[in-house]
Design a protein around this motif. Structure first.
Motif, short mmCIF file in Angstrom:
data_model
loop_
_atom_site.label_atom_id
_atom_site.label_comp_id
_atom_site.label_asym_id
_atom_site.label_seq_id
_atom_site.Cartn_x
_atom_site.Cartn_y
_atom_site.Cartn_z
N ILE A 48 9.46 -5.10 9.33
CA ILE A 48 10.03 -6.24 10.04
C ILE A 48 10.01 -5.94 11.53
O ILE A 48 10.47 -4.87 11.97
CB ILE A 48 11.47 -6.54 9.58
N ASP A 49 9.47 -6.86 12.33
CA ASP A 49 9.43 -6.66 13.77
C ASP A 49 9.38 -8.01 14.47
O ASP A 49 8.88 -9.00 13.91
CB ASP A 49 8.22 -5.82 14.19
N VAL A 50 9.92 -8.04 15.68
CA VAL A 50 9.94 -9.28 16.46
C VAL A 50 8.60 -9.54 17.13
O VAL A 50 8.32 -10.66 17.57
CB VAL A 50 11.09 -9.23 17.50
N SER A 71 -6.80 -1.06 6.34
CA SER A 71 -7.98 -0.21 6.56
C SER A 71 -7.85 1.16 5.91
O SER A 71 -8.84 1.76 5.48
CB SER A 71 -8.24 -0.05 8.06
N GLN A 72 -6.62 1.66 5.82
CA GLN A 72 -6.41 3.00 5.28
C GLN A 72 -6.12 3.00 3.79
O GLN A 72 -6.00 4.04 3.16
CB GLN A 72 -5.27 3.68 6.04
N ARG A 73 -5.95 1.81 3.20
CA ARG A 73 -5.73 1.70 1.76
C ARG A 73 -4.61 2.61 1.28
O ARG A 73 -4.82 3.56 0.52
CB ARG A 73 -7.02 2.00 0.99
N LYS A 74 -3.43 2.33 1.75
CA LYS A 74 -2.27 3.13 1.38
C LYS A 74 -1.99 3.06 -0.11
O LYS A 74 -2.30 2.06 -0.78
CB LYS A 74 -1.04 2.64 2.15
N ALA A 75 -1.39 4.13 -0.63
CA ALA A 75 -1.07 4.17 -2.05
C ALA A 75 0.06 3.21 -2.40
O ALA A 75 0.18 2.77 -3.55
CB ALA A 75 -0.69 5.60 -2.45
N TYR A 76 0.89 2.89 -1.43
CA TYR A 76 2.01 1.97 -1.69
C TYR A 76 1.63 0.54 -1.30
O TYR A 76 0.74 0.31 -0.47
CB TYR A 76 3.25 2.41 -0.91
N THR A 77 2.29 -0.43 -1.89
CA THR A 77 2.10 -1.82 -1.51
C THR A 77 2.90 -2.09 -0.24
O THR A 77 3.85 -1.37 0.08
CB THR A 77 2.56 -2.77 -2.62
N SER A 78 2.53 -3.15 0.49
CA SER A 78 3.22 -3.42 1.76
C SER A 78 3.23 -4.91 2.05
O SER A 78 2.38 -5.66 1.57
CB SER A 78 2.55 -2.67 2.91
N GLU A 79 4.21 -5.33 2.83
CA GLU A 79 4.29 -6.70 3.33
C GLU A 79 5.04 -6.68 4.65
O GLU A 79 5.81 -5.75 4.94
CB GLU A 79 5.00 -7.61 2.32
N PHE A 80 4.81 -7.72 5.47
CA PHE A 80 5.33 -7.71 6.83
C PHE A 80 5.90 -9.07 7.20
O PHE A 80 5.40 -10.11 6.75
CB PHE A 80 4.22 -7.31 7.81
N PHE A 81 6.94 -9.01 8.04
CA PHE A 81 7.62 -10.23 8.45
C PHE A 81 7.88 -10.18 9.95
O PHE A 81 8.41 -9.19 10.45
CB PHE A 81 8.93 -10.40 7.70
#
Length: 357
Positions: A60-62, A76-86
């Protein structure tokens, strides 16, 4: 070097700051954890979350540019964990309205930068903590790093006192609102005798940086009070010099590998490192889980602690031996929590407050 590595990590300040954040992540993150990072712009710690084998990351970032940068890096780095951004400001907006079913899903919420900006007003700080509480699962932790207002305020009061004790003929050569060391300069906007709860601004500029950054002092008793109102219980607020000493056996090698001139051969902080680390503190809160164990309870502060005339801090100093930093801490006083270590992020030993608030 990682794609997201900070270009200024060669400075003493940035090497120490990165060490402290990495150490906190190593302590709290665990495999398959769901993590939410507030003010995540830049994504400087994505590799650290990867090493901890977390399961899911929420950023989360402004800043839209900060969010874009970290999202592209993850893809690009294909992390092992899933991610989402707001893209939103957790100090101003209601996270529940944006995330809906995603609330109460994080094992950990961290704020490794910019917490101090939330203390410009009480409303901003309150909204941040309400959002943190809505993000956390019961039993989850909220942790991070912020400038240590106890250290900074005590240094400031020391300067002001020295200025007023000087003869009038010497005063033109001294700036009482400016704190200087070989590593940094701190400048306050106006001279004040008491610590305002919110909105006390200062500029912090490190010798290695081109320009300074404006911050607000964090009034820790108010931080604890607002956190509890939001359903978060206090665990610890600890100056980074003490945090390092407590965890030296585990992290000395990491700091040694961060570059030269930070610690001695036995892993003890050198004076310059001690001075810089002493400007920051950790903070840890927990959202109680009544179904697992009795919740950690923040001791009640006396009602008088919140009276307007009594809740400002009076900075006092003790000895002039800041550079060794290995003196035994005197007891702190704050209602019923005077025996708890680090309650006010007390800074190096000679800058601790000698009286109860």
């Amino acid at each position: 070097m990682s794609q997201l590595a900070c270009p200024r990590t060669e400075s003493t300040h940035h090497r120490l700051h990165e060490f402290a954040k990495t150490a906190l992540i190593k302590i709290f993150a665990h495999p398959y954890a769901s993590v939410c990072e507030l003010y995540c712009g830049g994504g400087l710690y994505m590799d650290k979350w990867d090493e901890a084998q977390i399961g899911h990351y929420m950023g989360i970032d402004v800043s839209s540019s900060g969010i874009s940068q970290i999202r592209e890096a993850c893809e690009s780095q294909r992390k092992a964990y899933t991610s989402e951004f707001f893209e939103l400001d957790p100090c101003l907006e209601n996270i529940e309205m944006h995330l809906q079913e995603k609330t109460n899903q994080a094992d950990l919420v961290c704020c490794l930068q910019h917490l101090q900006l939330c203390f410009e007003t009480e409303e901003r700080a309150r909204k941040l903590l309400q959002n943190v509480s809505s993000l956390l699962k019961p039993g989850g932790y909220f942790f991070g790093i912020t400038p240590d207002s106890s250290t900074i305020w005590a240094k400031y009061q020391k300067n002001v006192e020295a200025y007023h004790n000087k003869s009038s003929s010497m005063k033109p050569n001294i700036v009482p609102n400016c704190i200087r060391s070989e590593s940094y300069m701190i400048t306050f906007e106006v001279e004040e005798e008491k610590f305002p709860l919110f909105g006390k601004k200062y500029q912090l500029k490190f010798a290695s940086d081109i320009s300074g950054e404006t911050h607000c002092l964090v009034h820790f008793p108010s931080f604890i009070r607002l956190a509890r109102e939001a359903g978060l219980e206090y665990v610890e607020i600890q100056n980074l010099t003490e945090f390092y000493d407590d965890n030296r056996a585990q992290f000395a090698a990491m700091l040694m590998n961060s570059g030269p001139n930070l610690v001695d051969p036995r892993g003890r902080l050198l004076p310059r490192s001690f001075d810089v680390l002493g400007l920051y503190t950790t903070f840890i809160f927990q959202k109680p889980d009544p179904d697992i164990a009795p919740p950690i309870m923040t001791p009640l502060l006396p009602e008088t602690s919140y009276n307007h005339d009594e809740r400002e801090w009076q900075g006092t100093s003790r000895r002039d031996d800041e550079k060794n930093g290995h003196t035994e801490p005197p007891p702190l006083g704050l209602g019923k929590i005077n025996d708890q270590k680090g309650i006010l992020g007390p800074g190096p030993a000679d800058l601790r407050f000698s009286e109860a608030l």
